[in-house]
Write a protein that holds these residues in place. Sequence first.
Motif, PDB file in Angstrom:
ATOM      1  N   UNK A  74     -56.786  -6.722 -70.058  1.00 65.87           N
ATOM      2  CA  UNK A  74     -56.988  -6.003 -71.187  1.00 65.87           C
ATOM      3  C   UNK A  74     -57.230  -6.705 -72.388  1.00 65.87           C
ATOM      4  N   UNK A  75     -56.821  -8.064 -72.316  1.00 71.90           N
ATOM      5  CA  UNK A  75     -56.931  -8.961 -73.565  1.00 71.90           C
ATOM      6  C   UNK A  75     -58.299  -9.312 -73.579  1.00 71.90           C
ATOM      7  N   UNK A  76     -58.856  -9.081 -74.827  1.00 70.27           N
ATOM      8  CA  UNK A  76     -60.316  -9.896 -75.048  1.00 70.27           C
ATOM      9  C   UNK A  76     -60.352 -10.839 -76.460  1.00 70.27           C
ATOM     10  N   UNK A  77     -61.131 -11.575 -76.597  1.00 68.37           N
ATOM     11  CA  UNK A  77     -61.062 -12.491 -77.457  1.00 68.37           C
ATOM     12  C   UNK A  77     -62.146 -12.007 -78.881  1.00 68.37           C
ATOM     13  N   UNK A  78     -63.304 -12.820 -78.878  1.00 69.05           N
ATOM     14  CA  UNK A  78     -64.301 -12.550 -79.915  1.00 69.05           C
ATOM     15  C   UNK A  78     -64.874 -11.067 -79.567  1.00 69.05           C
ATOM     16  N   UNK A  79     -65.194 -10.564 -78.062  1.00 69.84           N
ATOM     17  CA  UNK A  79     -65.890  -9.409 -77.668  1.00 69.84           C
ATOM     18  C   UNK A  79     -67.170  -9.046 -78.623  1.00 69.84           C
ATOM     19  N   UNK A  80     -67.899 -10.279 -78.742  1.00 67.20           N
ATOM     20  CA  UNK A  80     -69.124 -10.083 -79.433  1.00 67.20           C
ATOM     21  C   UNK A  80     -70.235  -9.609 -78.597  1.00 67.20           C
ATOM     22  N   UNK A  81     -70.058 -10.051 -77.387  1.00 66.25           N
ATOM     23  CA  UNK A  81     -71.370  -9.495 -76.201  1.00 66.25           C
ATOM     24  C   UNK A  81     -70.795  -8.707 -75.266  1.00 66.25           C
ATOM     25  N   UNK A  82     -71.844  -7.670 -75.455  1.00 69.10           N
ATOM     26  CA  UNK A  82     -71.493  -6.331 -74.457  1.00 69.10           C
ATOM     27  C   UNK A  82     -71.640  -6.616 -73.008  1.00 69.10           C
ATOM     28  N   UNK A  83     -70.772  -7.320 -72.532  1.00 64.13           N
ATOM     29  CA  UNK A  83     -70.741  -7.494 -71.141  1.00 64.13           C
ATOM     30  C   UNK A  83     -69.154  -7.300 -70.661  1.00 64.13           C
TER      31      UNK A  83
END
Length: 189
Positions: free
Chosen positions: A93-102
């Motif tokens: 469930x942890x994401x980081x920058x989350x800038x790429x919709x993949x």
Amino acid sequence: MNIGVLAIQGAFAEHEQKLTALGADVFEIRQAKDLQNPMDGLILPGGESTVMGKLLQDLDLFDPLHKRIKEGLPVMGTCAGLILLAKQLADDDVVHFATMPVEVKRNAYGRQLGSFHTTHEMKGVGMIPMNFIRAPYVTKCTDEVEILAQVDEKIVAVQYKKQLGLAFHPEVTDCDKVHAYFLDMCQKR
């Protein structure tokens, strides 16, 4: 051209060597003051994504880098770098920058023993050697994401706007085509 390489953990030195050999000026990003350097592109290397995510926060690098990526700074994320860019992780469930919709599956090929090497086609680059070391792969992507390579029907290279995500490690091969492709992305900025 001035390329910043995140150098807090992982395989950053090999990226620096490739970029320097191609004529780019390279600097390491280890602390917030390093972000004062002008930057035409950013490399997020392989390593351990959980550790890198924590260090990005602890060293006050996360917010300024996140802002620059969102504003269109060209970025290449390899292995753990792809995980840092992913909007969603299949097993966490942890994401980081989350800038790429993949969506990315971490350690998708298993642990170290599941690592392998192959040669495969990458769109816009040609046939290249690909080293997969405790590698992820992309399980889902939106229509805005261009799939650049698949190995055994698994998505291993994608591009979303100025973000290049790779499940493999081009920096540990004798081929510089992927880094040249990234520098071309940076020039077109």
